[in-house]
Design a protein around this motif. Sequence first.
Motif, PDB file in Angstrom:
ATOM      1  N   ILE A 191     -28.408   8.612  -0.865  1.00  0.00           N
ATOM      2  CA  ILE A 191     -27.052   9.066  -1.212  1.00  0.00           C
ATOM      3  C   ILE A 191     -26.029   8.363  -0.332  1.00  0.00           C
ATOM      4  CG2 ILE A 191     -25.510  11.058  -1.246  1.00  0.00           C
ATOM      5  CD1 ILE A 191     -27.920  12.774  -1.975  1.00  0.00           C
ATOM      6  N   ASP A 192     -26.328   8.249   0.962  1.00  0.00           N
ATOM      7  CA  ASP A 192     -25.416   7.527   1.864  1.00  0.00           C
ATOM      8  C   ASP A 192     -25.328   6.054   1.480  1.00  0.00           C
ATOM      9  OD1 ASP A 192     -24.707   9.703   3.382  1.00  0.00           O
ATOM     10  OD2 ASP A 192     -26.250   9.395   4.907  1.00  0.00           O
ATOM     11  N   GLY A 193     -26.443   5.490   1.045  1.00  0.00           N
ATOM     12  CA  GLY A 193     -26.427   4.099   0.612  1.00  0.00           C
ATOM     13  C   GLY A 193     -25.546   3.901  -0.612  1.00  0.00           C
ATOM     14  N   ALA A 194     -25.623   4.846  -1.550  1.00  0.00           N
ATOM     15  CA  ALA A 194     -24.776   4.762  -2.749  1.00  0.00           C
ATOM     16  C   ALA A 194     -23.304   4.892  -2.373  1.00  0.00           C
ATOM     17  CB  ALA A 194     -25.169   5.861  -3.732  1.00  0.00           C
ATOM     18  N   ARG A 195     -23.006   5.773  -1.438  1.00  0.00           N
ATOM     19  CA  ARG A 195     -21.614   5.937  -0.994  1.00  0.00           C
ATOM     20  C   ARG A 195     -21.102   4.642  -0.355  1.00  0.00           C
ATOM     21  NH1 ARG A 195     -19.741   6.044   3.553  1.00  0.00           N
ATOM     22  NH2 ARG A 195     -21.777   6.429   4.523  1.00  0.00           N
ATOM     23  N   LYS A 196     -21.956   4.004   0.441  1.00  0.00           N
ATOM     24  CA  LYS A 196     -21.544   2.750   1.082  1.00  0.00           C
ATOM     25  C   LYS A 196     -21.281   1.661   0.038  1.00  0.00           C
ATOM     26  CE  LYS A 196     -21.015  -0.003   4.676  1.00  0.00           C
ATOM     27  NZ  LYS A 196     -20.864  -1.300   4.025  1.00  0.00           N
ATOM     28  N   THR A 197     -22.099   1.626  -1.003  1.00  0.00           N
ATOM     29  CA  THR A 197     -21.895   0.636  -2.067  1.00  0.00           C
ATOM     30  C   THR A 197     -20.570   0.879  -2.783  1.00  0.00           C
ATOM     31  OG1 THR A 197     -24.293   0.424  -2.408  1.00  0.00           O
ATOM     32  CG2 THR A 197     -22.858  -0.310  -4.193  1.00  0.00           C
ATOM     33  N   VAL A 198     -20.274   2.140  -3.070  1.00  0.00           N
ATOM     34  CA  VAL A 198     -19.006   2.480  -3.719  1.00  0.00           C
ATOM     35  C   VAL A 198     -17.841   2.117  -2.809  1.00  0.00           C
ATOM     36  CG1 VAL A 198     -17.576   4.385  -4.573  1.00  0.00           C
ATOM     37  CG2 VAL A 198     -20.003   4.302  -5.145  1.00  0.00           C
ATOM     38  N   GLU A 199     -17.984   2.401  -1.529  1.00  0.00           N
ATOM     39  CA  GLU A 199     -16.921   2.100  -0.577  1.00  0.00           C
ATOM     40  C   GLU A 199     -16.654   0.600  -0.513  1.00  0.00           C
ATOM     41  OE1 GLU A 199     -15.729   3.201   4.053  1.00  0.00           O
ATOM     42  OE2 GLU A 199     -17.733   3.645   3.283  1.00  0.00           O
ATOM     43  N   ASP A 200     -17.708  -0.194  -0.505  1.00  0.00           N
ATOM     44  CA  ASP A 200     -17.532  -1.655  -0.491  1.00  0.00           C
ATOM     45  C   ASP A 200     -16.838  -2.133  -1.766  1.00  0.00           C
ATOM     46  OD1 ASP A 200     -18.776  -1.775   1.957  1.00  0.00           O
ATOM     47  OD2 ASP A 200     -20.735  -2.347   1.154  1.00  0.00           O
ATOM     48  N   ALA A 201     -17.199  -1.536  -2.902  1.00  0.00           N
ATOM     49  CA  ALA A 201     -16.567  -1.910  -4.168  1.00  0.00           C
ATOM     50  C   ALA A 201     -15.090  -1.521  -4.174  1.00  0.00           C
ATOM     51  CB  ALA A 201     -17.306  -1.242  -5.334  1.00  0.00           C
ATOM     52  N   ILE A 202     -14.773  -0.371  -3.579  1.00  0.00           N
ATOM     53  CA  ILE A 202     -13.370   0.049  -3.462  1.00  0.00           C
ATOM     54  C   ILE A 202     -12.582  -0.967  -2.646  1.00  0.00           C
ATOM     55  CG2 ILE A 202     -11.855   1.748  -2.353  1.00  0.00           C
ATOM     56  CD1 ILE A 202     -13.806   3.912  -3.209  1.00  0.00           C
ATOM     57  N   ASN A 203     -13.166  -1.405  -1.542  1.00  0.00           N
ATOM     58  CA  ASN A 203     -12.494  -2.396  -0.696  1.00  0.00           C
ATOM     59  C   ASN A 203     -12.274  -3.702  -1.453  1.00  0.00           C
ATOM     60  OD1 ASN A 203     -12.473  -0.596   1.441  1.00  0.00           O
ATOM     61  ND2 ASN A 203     -14.382  -1.360   2.319  1.00  0.00           N
ATOM     62  N   GLY A 204     -13.238  -4.053  -2.298  1.00  0.00           N
ATOM     63  CA  GLY A 204     -13.098  -5.264  -3.084  1.00  0.00           C
ATOM     64  C   GLY A 204     -11.943  -5.182  -4.075  1.00  0.00           C
ATOM     65  N   VAL A 205     -11.813  -4.032  -4.742  1.00  0.00           N
ATOM     66  CA  VAL A 205     -10.710  -3.847  -5.692  1.00  0.00           C
ATOM     67  C   VAL A 205      -9.371  -3.830  -4.961  1.00  0.00           C
ATOM     68  CG1 VAL A 205      -9.663  -2.230  -7.329  1.00  0.00           C
ATOM     69  CG2 VAL A 205     -12.125  -2.666  -7.408  1.00  0.00           C
ATOM     70  N   ASN A 206      -9.319  -3.121  -3.844  1.00  0.00           N
ATOM     71  CA  ASN A 206      -8.061  -3.065  -3.086  1.00  0.00           C
ATOM     72  C   ASN A 206      -7.630  -4.456  -2.632  1.00  0.00           C
ATOM     73  OD1 ASN A 206      -7.560  -0.300  -3.224  1.00  0.00           O
ATOM     74  ND2 ASN A 206      -8.856   0.149  -1.459  1.00  0.00           N
ATOM     75  N   ALA A 207      -8.600  -5.252  -2.193  1.00  0.00           N
ATOM     76  CA  ALA A 207      -8.272  -6.613  -1.775  1.00  0.00           C
ATOM     77  C   ALA A 207      -7.758  -7.438  -2.957  1.00  0.00           C
ATOM     78  CB  ALA A 207      -9.505  -7.282  -1.159  1.00  0.00           C
ATOM     79  N   SER A 208      -8.347  -7.232  -4.124  1.00  0.00           N
ATOM     80  CA  SER A 208      -7.918  -7.970  -5.314  1.00  0.00           C
ATOM     81  C   SER A 208      -6.530  -7.526  -5.761  1.00  0.00           C
ATOM     82  CB  SER A 208      -8.938  -7.758  -6.444  1.00  0.00           C
ATOM     83  OG  SER A 208      -8.672  -8.605  -7.536  1.00  0.00           O
ATOM     84  N   VAL A 209      -6.257  -6.225  -5.644  1.00  0.00           N
ATOM     85  CA  VAL A 209      -4.917  -5.716  -5.972  1.00  0.00           C
ATOM     86  C   VAL A 209      -3.887  -6.335  -5.031  1.00  0.00           C
ATOM     87  CG1 VAL A 209      -3.443  -3.666  -5.937  1.00  0.00           C
ATOM     88  CG2 VAL A 209      -5.701  -3.555  -6.980  1.00  0.00           C
ATOM     89  N   GLN A 210      -4.224  -6.398  -3.757  1.00  0.00           N
ATOM     90  CA  GLN A 210      -3.305  -6.982  -2.786  1.00  0.00           C
ATOM     91  C   GLN A 210      -3.091  -8.467  -3.053  1.00  0.00           C
ATOM     92  OE1 GLN A 210      -1.632  -5.187  -0.323  1.00  0.00           O
ATOM     93  NE2 GLN A 210      -0.479  -7.105  -0.267  1.00  0.00           N
ATOM     94  N   ALA A 211      -4.161  -9.141  -3.448  1.00  0.00           N
ATOM     95  CA  ALA A 211      -4.042 -10.572  -3.754  1.00  0.00           C
ATOM     96  C   ALA A 211      -3.090 -10.801  -4.921  1.00  0.00           C
ATOM     97  CB  ALA A 211      -5.424 -11.147  -4.059  1.00  0.00           C
ATOM     98  N   LYS A 212      -3.204  -9.965  -5.954  1.00  0.00           N
ATOM     99  CA  LYS A 212      -2.300 -10.109  -7.097  1.00  0.00           C
ATOM    100  C   LYS A 212      -0.869  -9.746  -6.723  1.00  0.00           C
ATOM    101  CE  LYS A 212      -1.853  -9.096 -12.026  1.00  0.00           C
ATOM    102  NZ  LYS A 212      -0.389  -9.002 -11.974  1.00  0.00           N
ATOM    103  N   THR A 213      -0.722  -8.721  -5.894  1.00  0.00           N
ATOM    104  CA  THR A 213       0.613  -8.330  -5.450  1.00  0.00           C
ATOM    105  C   THR A 213       1.272  -9.465  -4.679  1.00  0.00           C
ATOM    106  OG1 THR A 213      -0.033  -6.004  -5.314  1.00  0.00           O
ATOM    107  CG2 THR A 213       1.903  -6.664  -4.069  1.00  0.00           C
ATOM    108  N   ASP A 214       0.502 -10.080  -3.781  1.00  0.00           N
ATOM    109  CA  ASP A 214       1.044 -11.208  -3.013  1.00  0.00           C
ATOM    110  C   ASP A 214       1.388 -12.380  -3.924  1.00  0.00           C
ATOM    111  OD1 ASP A 214       0.648  -9.687  -0.768  1.00  0.00           O
ATOM    112  OD2 ASP A 214      -1.215 -10.673  -0.175  1.00  0.00           O
ATOM    113  N   ALA A 215       0.507 -12.668  -4.892  1.00  0.00           N
ATOM    114  CA  ALA A 215       0.763 -13.781  -5.806  1.00  0.00           C
ATOM    115  C   ALA A 215       2.000 -13.520  -6.658  1.00  0.00           C
ATOM    116  CB  ALA A 215      -0.464 -14.006  -6.696  1.00  0.00           C
ATOM    117  N   ASP A 216       2.149 -12.286  -7.139  1.00  0.00           N
ATOM    118  CA  ASP A 216       3.328 -11.932  -7.936  1.00  0.00           C
ATOM    119  C   ASP A 216       4.605 -12.038  -7.107  1.00  0.00           C
ATOM    120  OD1 ASP A 216       1.659 -11.465 -10.044  1.00  0.00           O
ATOM    121  OD2 ASP A 216       1.711  -9.270  -9.896  1.00  0.00           O
ATOM    122  N   ALA A 217       4.514 -11.619  -5.849  1.00  0.00           N
ATOM    123  CA  ALA A 217       5.682 -11.695  -4.980  1.00  0.00           C
ATOM    124  C   ALA A 217       6.076 -13.151  -4.730  1.00  0.00           C
ATOM    125  CB  ALA A 217       5.393 -10.988  -3.655  1.00  0.00           C
TER     126      ALA A 217
END
Length: 298
Positions: A191-217
């Motif tokens: 269960i902790d392993g699954a949570r860590k995988t989800v957390e890493d995926a969240i970080n990946g999406v957040n980084a991609s959102v920030q990348a698009k925000t920076d590119a749009d700016a």
Amino acid sequence: MMPPLIAAVCAVILVAAGIVGWNAYSGAKLAEAKEACAAAADTVRNNANEYNALLNGDAADAAAVKAEQVEDSKTVESLGKELKAMAPEYEGCVAEDAQGLDAATVKLNEQADWYGTHEKSLSKAVRAVAESKAAKRLDDAKTNLTAKLDEASKLLADSNGKVADNATRDALSNAIDAANGLKDGNDPAKIDGARKTVEDAINGVNASVQAKTDADAQAAAAAAQAQAQAQSAYNGGSSYSGGAYRRTEGSTSGSNTYRGTTSGGSGPAAASAPKPNLNGSYGCGNSCTGKDDGYYHH
């Protein structure tokens, strides 16, 4: 009737036989008492060794567990009471007669029972702490995963169209599906392993959102700069300032330059001052003639 001498001899023989018999009996009892005491001592040592192994091993580890680390804090309290129990002091078979050895045997048997009983109760208390700790770990793992899944689901919905790389959202979606299949399990490590995988995926999406925000700016800043440059080029034509017309270099309007004032004035200077051309974008030179209306005409 036996002669006195013979009677005396027989009496001596009987006394000697009695003494020999008593000594034999006493020796047998002493040997028996020693054997029983030795057996009791062995039992005490065995039971004490098992108890001390538990006391210095699993019980010591369980004693380091805090109340906030277990689901039921009473298990920690119960263990604490068990650890305070005072073990009996071993004396062994130190008596020299059968009576003393028999008394020592009784005491040793009581000590053996104490060690046996407390080994069982201590083992039970240790097991209760371990199980309560495991239960809390499982509950915490499930709670943390549930919270992370809620965060992930919200981010997945909110990030639609807002990422630089949509593969990050696909990875998050897959992680959510896998975690949902494990969140009701009984293995906190998985269960902790699954949570860590989800957390890493969240970080990946957040980084991609920030990348698009920076590119749009950056794109918006570039567009604004281009617009400002175009506006500056457009404003390079004729301008009027302070009662004077000026032709700006690079302008295609070809406007004449007039310096002076359009209001009153007298004297030769005023009479000879050139008048502004108000009849078009180009002057008429010497072909213009004045009229009474104050304007120059071709």
